[in-house]
Motif scaffolding. Structure first.
Motif, short mmCIF file in Angstrom:
data_model
loop_
_atom_site.label_atom_id
_atom_site.label_comp_id
_atom_site.label_asym_id
_atom_site.label_seq_id
_atom_site.Cartn_x
_atom_site.Cartn_y
_atom_site.Cartn_z
N ASP A 81 0.87 -1.18 0.00
CA ASP A 81 0.00 0.00 0.00
C ASP A 81 0.90 1.23 0.00
N THR A 82 1.09 1.83 -1.16
CA THR A 82 2.07 2.93 -1.28
C THR A 82 1.69 4.16 -0.48
N GLY A 83 0.42 4.28 -0.12
CA GLY A 83 -0.01 5.47 0.64
C GLY A 83 -0.06 5.25 2.13
N PHE A 84 0.42 4.09 2.59
CA PHE A 84 0.27 3.76 4.01
C PHE A 84 1.58 3.96 4.76
N THR A 85 1.50 4.57 5.97
CA THR A 85 2.64 4.71 6.86
C THR A 85 2.22 4.29 8.26
N PRO A 86 2.91 3.36 8.87
CA PRO A 86 2.54 2.92 10.22
C PRO A 86 2.94 3.97 11.26
N THR A 87 2.50 3.74 12.48
CA THR A 87 2.89 4.59 13.60
C THR A 87 4.08 3.96 14.31
N VAL A 88 5.13 4.75 14.55
CA VAL A 88 6.32 4.24 15.24
C VAL A 88 6.70 5.18 16.37
N GLN A 89 7.27 4.60 17.41
CA GLN A 89 7.77 5.42 18.51
C GLN A 89 8.86 4.67 19.24
N GLY B 254 11.67 0.99 25.22
CA GLY B 254 11.77 0.20 24.00
C GLY B 254 11.19 0.91 22.80
N GLY B 255 10.75 0.14 21.81
CA GLY B 255 10.18 0.72 20.60
C GLY B 255 8.92 -0.02 20.21
N ARG B 256 8.09 0.68 19.41
CA ARG B 256 6.81 0.08 19.02
C ARG B 256 6.45 0.56 17.62
N LEU B 257 5.96 -0.39 16.80
CA LEU B 257 5.39 -0.06 15.49
C LEU B 257 3.97 -0.61 15.47
N THR B 258 3.02 0.24 15.06
CA THR B 258 1.62 -0.16 15.01
C THR B 258 1.09 -0.01 13.60
N THR B 259 0.46 -1.06 13.10
CA THR B 259 -0.10 -1.07 11.75
C THR B 259 -1.45 -1.77 11.82
N GLY B 260 -2.54 -1.03 11.72
CA GLY B 260 -3.85 -1.61 11.95
C GLY B 260 -3.94 -2.09 13.39
N ASP B 261 -4.43 -3.30 13.60
CA ASP B 261 -4.49 -3.89 14.95
C ASP B 261 -3.21 -4.59 15.34
N LEU B 262 -2.27 -4.70 14.40
CA LEU B 262 -1.03 -5.43 14.65
C LEU B 262 0.04 -4.50 15.20
N GLU B 263 0.73 -4.97 16.24
CA GLU B 263 1.77 -4.17 16.87
C GLU B 263 2.98 -5.04 17.13
N VAL B 264 4.17 -4.50 16.82
CA VAL B 264 5.41 -5.17 17.18
C VAL B 264 6.12 -4.27 18.18
N SER B 265 6.55 -4.85 19.29
CA SER B 265 7.22 -4.08 20.34
C SER B 265 8.56 -4.72 20.66
N VAL B 266 9.56 -3.85 20.91
CA VAL B 266 10.93 -4.29 21.18
C VAL B 266 11.34 -3.74 22.54
N ARG B 267 11.94 -4.57 23.35
CA ARG B 267 12.37 -4.16 24.68
C ARG B 267 13.85 -3.78 24.66
N ARG B 268 14.20 -2.64 25.27
CA ARG B 268 15.61 -2.24 25.36
C ARG B 268 16.34 -3.09 26.40
N GLY B 269 17.67 -3.08 26.27
CA GLY B 269 18.51 -3.67 27.29
C GLY B 269 18.92 -5.09 26.99
N PHE B 270 19.42 -5.76 28.01
CA PHE B 270 19.95 -7.11 27.86
C PHE B 270 18.79 -8.10 27.75
N GLY B 271 18.97 -9.06 26.85
CA GLY B 271 17.93 -10.06 26.65
C GLY B 271 17.02 -9.68 25.49
N TRP B 272 17.22 -10.30 24.35
CA TRP B 272 16.43 -10.00 23.16
C TRP B 272 14.98 -10.43 23.37
#
Length: 755
Positions: free
Chosen positions: A89-97, A102-120
């Protein structure tokens, strides 16, 4: 491919760098990316940053509900080629912070979150619900002692979670516990090899994963780390996409929106196909006897297919009719088409040294070359055969130019056989493609060249192939068939499993050789297979060294062929609507029960039955004595063959005569029933009967019957109010039925009282 020796140790000869500590996260709201920098050991002081590999993991989103993950070790390589043609979808941009935590990307109802620090630790959630996670030891860059590099990811499997897909695979449909290499091979249907390898899996938890690598992808589905799905690719970069649901159907909708959906196929293609078979002796007289024999026995035939030996021996492929067998091909095709038939001919992308095309292709640079500039050749299949280089646009035009000549003589479609025996090293493609990535992708370019030619000549909606090999995106060039199976009940079951897996990999249309390809089936096997084959999206009678005309077996085989061919043609209004769902939503015609009953745990392992569309359950009889076990989901289901009912949810054991099998209509369905048994391509709405099955009080069903010519469909509405069943539709000829009660519509209205 395994990179561990149990949980604690590594196999000899491997160096493994695992993402261990997240040192930084950068969010770019304008680009819609979240970039994570992870070290492969813990950093306690500045000195620890020296001589320390860094893995870069970037998250983005090409469309709502889809997350792309890119894991790179050394990122200085050349842009990889070929690549899957993903739409996005060339007109779509997700929300990131990015925050201190840590960090978070949200696209529709789907969210990926990353935790900072030791331990992936990375989580994929949908509407707050955990789908899967990448945790400790999941992300790694690997190097072996020979200098070969790999990248792998591992995603968690929740207890009770089941994994499906990965192309047309003939083992258990549930892939948990299996090791699967995505690598197209010509291995028949009775091994772990597959013709159609797709690096996409679908989870019963309502998500899917596509590894965006057209070459070799190795999957370990709970087979290396039992609580994880691992996938790895050669090289320094791994990219994959996670597709949200929440249902399995929603996952396929999102996946096929990105990789492409099946186009509409011609109505005539749903009819019965008959072939010469492979190595049997045949000429025009033989072909005519087959065609006339079918007509004399009221066995309606739509397509006649000429297999390999329509061309001269040792000349494949040269597109020249064998003059000793077919001295007047144009006149023969004219005569066959006058009988109402469509014509298919066999082709492949291999050019024998004796073919007239070999010298042309060699001189013009259209054949695949070795690194020393010579033509790549082998004697496997055809003496001295070479490969057309479909990365060369001029070679594509050259090859398809001969197809256009055949189409001009009356040929309607092509069986695009082979495409799997492709070298993965020591060759040079015209466009510089990586041979490893081209091994699976070659067949995609081959089928695309042929299919695009058919679209150009025949028009949208009139193009159809009969293709054997494929990879992700191949569903855009239907139809595909299941390859070389044996003529046994066991092979009938493995064939079905292959079709179920392919449907869960995004392919809408699928067929198989009725009776099996290798060997001559026992008449009982052939007759049982007839019902299965004619209750598939596309139906073909084909064999290897023996013919598959029904009278070659016995009179009962003729009767069963007639019965189920007529049944399929009566089902065409319903099948056409199901085919439209393949085109618009990416849903297969032949469906694993996961797609319709994903909340029913007992349905999730069933792999000897299927849903034909959303309303008809079919359980092929795979036993010589007629015994069959069928899982019946909740409700009162009605046999389409004899009107009897069975109530679920439960497993039911039945015994069926040779001409019968469980064909059960889902409660709450309204099945549009056509009025023709002589051909599939008729006006499906004219004279249609709306057959209502176990509608509950207050149920309202909308039924749209597509137009065979691709125009606007016809809409009906059926409602139950108390003991009355009411239907509305166009002011034309149609009927309403419940049980044995049938009423004609008057001025677009029909009503009956339920018994």
């Amino acid at each position: 491919m395994k990179f561990s020796d149990g949980y604690w140790q590594l196999p000899d000869g491997y160096t493994v760098l695992r993402a261990t500590e997240v040192r930084d996260i950068v969010a770019d709201p304008r680009a819609g990316t979240l970039t994570v920098f992870a070290t492969t050991h813990r950093i306690r002081g500045r000195g620890d940053t020296l001589n320390a590999p860094l893995l870069t993991v970037t998250y983005s989103s090409p469309a709502p509900g889809v997350v792309r993950t890119r894991i790179s070790h050394h990122d200085g390589g050349l842009p990889p080629h070929p690549q899957f043609a993903l739409i996005g979808d060339t007109g779509f941009t997700p929300t990131v912070q990015a925050t201190d935590e840590g960090g978070r990307l949200t696209t529709g109802d789907l969210e990926v979150s990353v935790r900072r620090g030791f331990g992936w630790h990375v989580e994929y959630r949908s509407a707050g619900r955990l789908l899967t996670a990448s945790t400790s030891r999941s992300v790694a860059a690997v190097t072996d002692d020979a200098g070969h590099a790999y990248v792998h990811e591992q995603l968690t499997i929740t207890p009770g979670e089941l994994v499906y897909g990965l192309g047309e695979r003939f083992g258990p449909v549930v892939k948990n516990g299996q090791s699967v290499d995505i690598w197209n091979l010509d291995g028949g249907t009775s091994s772990e090899q597959a013709y159609k390898n797709v690096p996409f899996f679908l989870s019963s938890r309502g998500y899917g994963v596509l590894v965006d690598h057209p070459g070799k992808v190795s999957f370990e589905i709970g087979s290396e780390a039992v609580e994880r799905t691992q996938f790895s690719v050669p090289g320094e970069v791994l990219e994959y996409l996670v597709f949200d649901g929440p249902t399995a159907k929603d996952v396929l909708r999102r996946y096929t929106a990105l990789t492409g959906r099946a186009p509409r196929v011609p109505a005539w293609s749903f009819g019965l196909w008959l072939t010469t078979s492979f190595t049997t002796s045949y000429d025009e007289a033989t072909v005519t006897s087959f065609v006339d024999g079918m007509a004399e026995r009221d066995l309606p035939l739509s397509v006649f297919h000429f297999d390999c030996f329509w061309m001269r021996e040792f000349h494949w492929t040269d597109f020249v009719w064998d003059p000793a067998t077919f001295p007047e091909p144009q006149a023969m095709l004219t005569r066959l088409k006058a009988k109402g038939l469509h014509i298919s001919v066999w082709i492949n992308p291999y050019i024998a040294q004796r073919s007239r095309l070999f010298t042309e292709g060699k001189e013009r640079g259209y054949l695949l070359r070795r690194t020393d500039g010579s033509i790549w050749q082998t004697d496997l299949w055809q003496a001295g055969m070479a490969l057309v280089d479909f990365t060369n646009p001029d070679a594509c035009d050259w090859y398809t130019g001969y197809l256009r000549e055949l189409l001009a003589t009356g040929v309607d479609c092509f069986k695009t056989d082979f495409g799997e025996r492709i070298p993965s090293e020591g060759v040079v493609y015209h466009d510089g493609s990586d041979p490893e990535r081209m091994h699976n992708y070659y067949t995609h370019l081959y089928n695309q060249s042929v299919f695009d030619t058919l679209v150009d000549v025949r028009g949208e909606g009139e193009a159809v192939l009969f293709a054997r090999s494929a990879t992700a995106g191949g569903q855009t060039m239907p139809v595909h068939w299941g390859g070389d199976n044996d003529s046994t009940f066991a092979s009938m079951a493995e064939t079905l499993r292959g079709g179920l897996s392919l449907g869960l990999s995004g392919f809408g249309f699928w067929s198989h050789d009725i009776g099996g390809f290798e060997g001559t089936p026992d008449p009982l096997v052939f007759k049982r297979w007839l019902a299965f084959g004619l209750l598939s999206s596309h139906s073909r009678l084909h064999g290897s060294g023996s013919v598959r005309v029904p009278w070659a077996f016995d009179d009962e085989a003729v009767e069963i062929t007639r019965r189920f061919t007529h049944l399929k043609y009566r089902l065409m209004p319903y099948l056409a609507a199901t085919a439209e769902a393949a085109h618009t939503d990416g849903l297969p015609v032949l469906r694993h029960l996961l797609l319709e009953f994903g909340d029913d745990r007992s349905a999730l392992n069933a792999d000897t039955q299927y849903m034909l569309g959303d309303s008809v359950l079919v359980a092929p009889v795979l036993d010589a004595d007629g015994h069959v076990d069928v899982y019946v989901p909740d409700g009162v289901w009605t046999s389409l063959l004899d009107g009897s009912t069975v109530t679920g949810p439960r497993w039911v054991h039945q015994v069926h005569s040779t001409g019968s099998l469980p064909v059960l209509v889902r409660p709450g369905s309204v099945l549009p029933w056509g009025n023709q048994t002589s051909r599939p391509d008729y006006d499906w709405a004219d004279g249609v009967t709306l057959r209502a099955f176990e509608l509950a009080d207050g149920d309202r069903r909308e039924v749209v019957v597509p137009a065979a010519d691709g125009g606007d469909g016809t809409r009906f509405v059926v409602e139950r109010a108390g003991e009355r069943l009411v239907a509305t539709g166009p002011a034309s000829t149609w009927r309403l039925q419940s049980g044995d009660v049938v009423v004609d519509a008057v001025d677009g209205h029909a009503e009956l009282t339920l018994a």
